[in-house]
Enzyme design. Structure first.
Site, mmCIF file in Angstrom:
data_model
loop_
_atom_site.group_PDB
_atom_site.id
_atom_site.type_symbol
_atom_site.label_atom_id
_atom_site.label_comp_id
_atom_site.label_asym_id
_atom_site.label_seq_id
_atom_site.Cartn_x
_atom_site.Cartn_y
_atom_site.Cartn_z
ATOM 1 N N PRO A 1 -7.884 -13.352 13.347
ATOM 2 C CG PRO A 1 -8.215 -14.326 15.420
ATOM 3 C CD PRO A 1 -8.003 -14.664 13.980
ATOM 4 C CG MET A 2 -4.532 -10.297 11.322
ATOM 5 S SD MET A 2 -4.441 -9.707 9.605
ATOM 6 C CE MET A 2 -6.184 -9.445 9.260
ATOM 7 C CD GLN B 1 -6.770 -16.331 17.913
ATOM 8 O OE1 GLN B 1 -5.969 -15.413 17.955
ATOM 9 N NE2 GLN B 1 -6.773 -17.233 16.935
ATOM 10 C CB CYS C 1 1.696 -16.323 18.972
ATOM 11 S SG CYS C 1 2.644 -14.807 19.095
ATOM 12 C CG ASN D 1 -4.173 -18.843 8.298
ATOM 13 O OD1 ASN D 1 -3.543 -18.589 9.325
ATOM 14 N ND2 ASN D 1 -4.466 -17.892 7.437
ATOM 15 C CG ASP E 1 1.067 -18.114 1.067
ATOM 16 O OD1 ASP E 1 1.314 -17.177 1.865
ATOM 17 O OD2 ASP E 1 1.918 -18.933 0.698
ATOM 18 N N GLY F 1 -5.825 -13.779 6.584
ATOM 19 C CA GLY F 1 -5.185 -12.795 7.444
ATOM 20 C C GLY F 1 -4.668 -11.624 6.649
#
Length: 441
Positions: free
Chosen positions: A45-46, A125, A156, A267, A269, A291
């Site tokens: 999610p972004m 999410q 976050c 998650n 790189d 991401g």
């Protein structure tokens, strides 16, 4: 979202030669409750990025790279032989939504959770800091049949959230973390039972290593998650202090995998299909979450899916192929959001799409001012006509991180937050202000 006529098949960027036949699959299918994820990759999610249009582009690129036997023949949900839901090219998760906004039935939030009907699995999410509110939000998603999978965000690193005890700061308070996870799982299970839904709606968790190197939380969080009935864990292998700077610490993903029986997704790189395979092989994790690497590169999912199925082909688009994707993305956004809002939303993506291509600053500036599809097409045409007949893929200049990673920064925390891993009265008062509509990490 209403699709444009040709949106069931994304434009085709150029690819390097494929192997003569697929090699053995690198990754085993991942099972999360009733979800069968044949290729274990997840679009993270972004905020402001992973709306229905972008999710569709990413998913279609991923599905096109599947072995033919796994490629779905129609849009929408696909059931497995066992009665579960198939996600042949991975999961594609909505933008993060806040539980308070969902419970208050905020119009924008409700629009975000009404997902693209063409999606295979509806993954949503949630961000929340109050167990009762999180539970109420989960009940809405399950009883109103809005989700097949719910992910809880505890990663976050944004200062305005962590300074109130939310986001990546929250797992330090073990009692609160446990209460939220238990409330979410119990709400999902009870809502499935009450409504008689055919399938369970699994709840998963995304988290970071901890606040900083001296305040790691991920192993304790994993233990609490297993006890709470969480179905899988995603670890962004950075601390809140790292924000998005430096290298993700993949060795910590391996450490988590060794410490828990839950499925673990890594998650951090993942910039290429080869990176995804390397993470699987070096950490032993069960899947990868992508991401920033796919911003302006929805075809990254074709690379990852091909790599996970042992295929050698990789996508190397020339400028004309990228222009075709920009136009299709604009059409999808216009259909989803309306033309004015959709084209304005596209602007943030254009810089990512054109990263590394020698188009010039003036062309980029003009594209950042377009406000209609007609203006978009005209600006792209003017940009193109000033360039050579062939503008090939620029190699490494078009890959790697997008945007600014920033630098490590001291996490902003409430006064005395680190004094105890359990909530005090002052902490509870602050948490009432922590639930904001922000990006999760």
């Amino acid at each position: 979202m209403t699709a444009s006529p040709d949106s069931t098949r994304p434009p085709t960027p150029g690819s390097s030669p494929a192997a003569t036949r697929p090699g053995p699959a690198v990754a085993a299918p991942l099972h999360i409750g009733p979800l069968e994820i044949a290729t274990p990759v997840v679009l993270a999610p972004m905020a402001g990025v992973t709306n229905a249009s972008f999710r569709r582009l990413c998913r279609l690129y991923g599905e096109r790279a599947l072995p033919e036997a796994l490629r779905p023949q129609q849009e929408g949900p696909v059931t497995t032989v066992a009665g579960g839901l198939a996600a042949p090219a991975g999961l594609y998760v909505t933008e993060m939504v806040t539980t308070r906004a969902l419970v208050e039935r905020n119009a924008k939030t409700l629009a975000m959770v009404r997902t693209d009907p063409a999606e295979r699995v509806r993954s949503i999410q949630l961000y929340g800091v109050d167990p009762a509110t999180v539970a109420a939000a989960v009940r809405i998603l399950v009883t109103e049949d809005l989700a097949d999978h719910i992910d809880l965000n505890f990663g976050c690193p944004v200062p305005k959230v962590t300074r109130k005890g939310g986001g990546a700061a929250l797992p330090w308070k073990r009692d609160l973390l446990e209460a939220i996870m238990c409330a979410a799982v119990q709400a999902s299970e009870s809502a499935v039972a009450v409504t008689g839904r055919q399938r369970a709606v699994p709840v998963t968790v995304k988290m970071r290593l901890g606040i900083d190197d001296d305040h790691e939380t991920f192993l304790d969080a994993a233990r609490l998650a297993a006890d709470a009935g969480i179905a899988a864990l995603t670890l962004h292998a950075r601390t809140a202090r790292q924000h998005y700077a430096g290298k993700a610490r993949w060795e910590q993903i391996a450490r988590l995998k060794e410490a828990t029986s839950l499925p673990v997704l890594g998650n951090g790189d993942i910039w290429s299909g080869d990176d995804a395979v390397a993470m699987l092989e070096t950490t032993g994790c069960d899947g990868v979450v992508v991401g920033r690497g796919c911003q302006g590169r929805p075809w990254l999912f074709a690379d990852i899916v091909a790599a996970m199925h042992g295929r050698a082909e990789r996508t190397r688009p020339d400028l004309d192929a990228v222009i075709a994707v920009i136009k299709e993305h604009g059409r999808l956004l216009a259909a989803e959001l309306g033309e004015d809002r959709g084209v304005r939303d596209l602007r943030k993506h254009i810089g990512w799409y054109l990263k590394g291509y020698p188009v010039g600053g003036a062309a980029r500036a003009e594209l950042m001012r377009v406000s209609s599809l007609t203006e978009l097409d005209a600006a792209l045409a003017r940009m193109r006509e000033r360039l050579p007949a062939q503008v090939p893929f620029p190699g490494a200049a078009a890959e790697g991180p997008r945007g600014r990673a920033g630098s490590p920064r001291r996490p902003h925390l409430p006064d005395g937050w680190l004094d105890s891993p359990y909530l005090g009265p002052a902490d509870r008062a602050l948490l009432a202000e922590a639930e904001l509509d922000v990006s999760g990490g």
